[in-house]
Design a protein around this motif. Structure first.
Motif, PDB file in Angstrom:
ATOM      1  N   GLU A  72       0.825  -1.204   0.000  1.00 32.05           N
ATOM      2  CA  GLU A  72       0.000   0.000   0.000  1.00 32.05           C
ATOM      3  C   GLU A  72       0.864   1.261   0.000  1.00 32.05           C
ATOM      4  OE1 GLU A  72      -3.398   2.030   2.911  1.00 32.05           O
ATOM      5  OE2 GLU A  72      -2.703  -0.021   3.235  1.00 32.05           O
ATOM      6  N   VAL A  73       0.504   2.218  -0.861  1.00 30.98           N
ATOM      7  CA  VAL A  73       1.126   3.540  -0.814  1.00 30.98           C
ATOM      8  C   VAL A  73       0.381   4.355   0.233  1.00 30.98           C
ATOM      9  CG1 VAL A  73       1.764   5.607  -2.099  1.00 30.98           C
ATOM     10  CG2 VAL A  73       1.733   3.396  -3.257  1.00 30.98           C
ATOM     11  N   THR A  74       0.921   4.428   1.435  1.00 29.78           N
ATOM     12  CA  THR A  74       0.228   5.127   2.513  1.00 29.78           C
ATOM     13  C   THR A  74       0.481   6.630   2.425  1.00 29.78           C
ATOM     14  OG1 THR A  74       2.095   4.975   4.044  1.00 29.78           O
ATOM     15  CG2 THR A  74       0.562   3.097   3.987  1.00 29.78           C
ATOM     16  N   PRO A  75      -0.412   7.438   3.005  1.00 27.05           N
ATOM     17  CA  PRO A  75      -0.189   8.890   3.007  1.00 27.05           C
ATOM     18  C   PRO A  75       1.144   9.279   3.640  1.00 27.05           C
ATOM     19  CG  PRO A  75      -2.459   8.405   3.621  1.00 27.05           C
ATOM     20  CD  PRO A  75      -1.739   7.089   3.560  1.00 27.05           C
ATOM     21  N   LEU A  76       1.552   8.582   4.680  1.00 26.33           N
ATOM     22  CA  LEU A  76       2.817   8.920   5.324  1.00 26.33           C
ATOM     23  C   LEU A  76       3.989   8.705   4.384  1.00 26.33           C
ATOM     24  CD1 LEU A  76       4.497   9.688   7.800  1.00 26.33           C
ATOM     25  CD2 LEU A  76       4.477   7.272   8.467  1.00 26.33           C
ATOM     26  N   VAL A  77       4.035   7.553   3.723  1.00 28.67           N
ATOM     27  CA  VAL A  77       5.132   7.291   2.790  1.00 28.67           C
ATOM     28  C   VAL A  77       5.106   8.298   1.643  1.00 28.67           C
ATOM     29  CG1 VAL A  77       6.069   5.625   1.138  1.00 28.67           C
ATOM     30  CG2 VAL A  77       5.305   4.846   3.386  1.00 28.67           C
TER      31      VAL A  77
END
Length: 344
Positions: free
Chosen positions: A126-131
Motif C-alpha cells: 500500500e502507498v500510505t499517506p505517510l510514505v
C-alpha cells in the motif's frame, strides 16, 4: 505550512496539550483529543519529523524497515545492511513491519522522529499517506527489494526473470509438464513480477499456463501449505511445485510430507529465495538465490549518496538458479548443487 502553534490556537489548547495528543498520551480527555485532531485535519498539519528534511540534524544512524523479520531473506538482508553501514560509520535501527501497512508507518514515523539521517524501506503493497509525504518532502529515502507504483524513489532490487526461466526450462528438461506455482500476493511488486516471469517461462517452453496451477499465497508458510494442498487435491495434480518464497516452500514441504509423498519421486519442489537449511534437507532443495549481501551493500551506498546529495540511479541485480536434487536427477555428478548451471 501550518505549525503546532497554529493547531493549538485553532483547538484552543496549549502547545504542550497538542504534543500530548500527537504522542497518544493518556493525560488528555477524549473531548480535548477530538478537538485537537479536528484542528490537525483542518489545517493539514504534519509533525515536524515528517515535514522537515531528514538531514536537519546528523545522527549517524539510518533506519531500515523490513517486511518480515521471521523470513530468513529479510534477516540476512538486515545483516548485510548493518555490516555495510557500520563500515561507513553508521548505526542501523531496524523495524519489522510484519507485512502490515500500519506497522510499517509506525516504524517510519518513529524513525523519523528519532532523526535518522536516511531511511531504507522494504515497502508493503500500500502507498500510505505517510510514505507519500516522506517522498514528497524529499528526505533521503531508498526502497529495498520492492517498489511502489507512482513514487519516484531510488530502488535496489533483484530481478528473477531469467532465473525463473532457467528453472522452468530445467523442470521441462527433466520431463515435468504439469508445473504449478504458489505465488506471492499480487499487491506486492515481487509477487506480481514472479508470477509474470513464471507464466512467460511456461510459454517459452511450450507448456500450458493452466489457471488452476497458480495458487495465491502471502509469503507465509501457512499459505504455502494451503496452496500445495489445493494443488495436490486437483484431479490432475502437478508434477512439480514452485513456491514463490522460502517460507511458502517450507509450507509446501510440510504438506507434501504429511501426505506421505516423496520428493522428487511423487512431486518435485523448488523455491524462490535460497536459504542455508535447503542444503540440509534430503533431498536438498533447488532454489533461486538472490544476491542478498550485494543488495544490502548497494542499498546502503545508494542511501548514503542521497544523504550526501549525490544522484542515485536504480540498481537491479540478477538472481540465479541453484540446481539441487529436489526436482529430479542430481544436479551434478558428485555434487549437491550447481549454481546457475543446468545439469548436463
Amino acid at each position: 505550512m501550518a505549525g503546532v502553534k497554529d493547531v493549538a490556537r485553532r483547538a484552543g489548547v496549549s502547545v504542550a496539550t497538542v504534543s500530548r495528543v500527537l504522542n497518544d498520551s493518556a493525560r488528555v480527555t477524549a473531548e480535548t483529543r477530538a478537538r485537537v485532531l479536528a484542528a490537525v485535519a483542518e489545517l493539514g498539519y504534519r509533525p515536524n519529523a515528517v515535514a522537515r528534511s531528514l538531514r536537519t540534524d546528523t545522527t549517524r544512524t539510518i533506519g531500515l524497515v523490513i517486511g518480515d523479520i521471521l523470513n530468513p531473506f529479510f534477516t540476512e538482508l538486515a545483516r548485510a545492511v548493518e555490516d555495510e553501514a557500520r563500515g561507513a560509520g553508521y548505526s542501523v535501527v531496524i523495524g519489522n513491519a510484519d507485512e502490515r501497512a500500519d506497522r510499517q508507518d509506525h516504524y517510519v514515523r518513529t524513525l523519523l522522529e528519532q532523526r535518522v539521517d536516511g531511511l531504507l524501506l522494504c515497502p508493503t503493497a500500500e502507498v500510505t499517506p505517510l510514505v507519500r509525504d516522506v517522498v514528497r518532502d524529499g528526505g533521503p529515502l531508498a526502497f529495498l527489494d520492492r517498489t511502489l507504483p507512482g513514487l519516484d524513489v531510488p530502488t535496489v532490487r533483484a530481478d528473477g526473470t531469467a532465473a525463473i526461466g532457467a528453472l522452468v526450462a530445467h523442470l521441462a528438461a527433466l520431463g515435468h509438464r504439469r508445473i504449478a506455482f504458489v505465488s506471492g500476493p499480487a499487491l506486492l511488486s515481487t509477487g506480481r513480477e514472479r508470477t509474470a516471469a513464471f507464466t512467460a517461462a511456461l510459454r517459452a517452453c511450450g507448456l500450458p499456463a493452466r489457471p488452476e496451477y497458480v495458487q495465491a499465497g502471502d509469503f507465509q508458510a501457512a499459505s504455502g501449505r494451503a496452496g500445495a494442498a489445493r494443488l495436490l487435491d486437483l484431479p490432475e495434480p502437478p508434477e512439480a511445485i514452485f513456491a514463490g518464497d522460502n517460507l511458502m516452500a517450507l509450507g509446501a514441504l510440510d504438506e507434501i510430507r504429511a501426505r506421505g509423498l516423496a520428493i522428487p519421486g511423487d512431486v518435485a519442489l523448488a523455491s524462490y529465495d535460497d536459504v542455508p537449511w535447503f542444503t540440509h534437507l534430503d533431498p536438498p532443495i533447488t532454489a533461486i538465490g538472490q544476491p542478498v549481501q550485494e543488495l544490502g551493500r548497494r542499498a546502503v551506498r545508494a542511501l548514503l549518496d542521497r544523504i550526501d546529495g549525490r544522484p542515485v540511479e536504480p540498481v537491479v541485480l540478477d538472481a540465479r538458479l541453484v540446481v539441487r536434487r529436489s526436482c529430479g536427477e542430481p544436479a551434478e555428478q558428485g555434487s549437491d548443487e550447481t549454481e546457475g548451471r543446468l545439469p548436463r
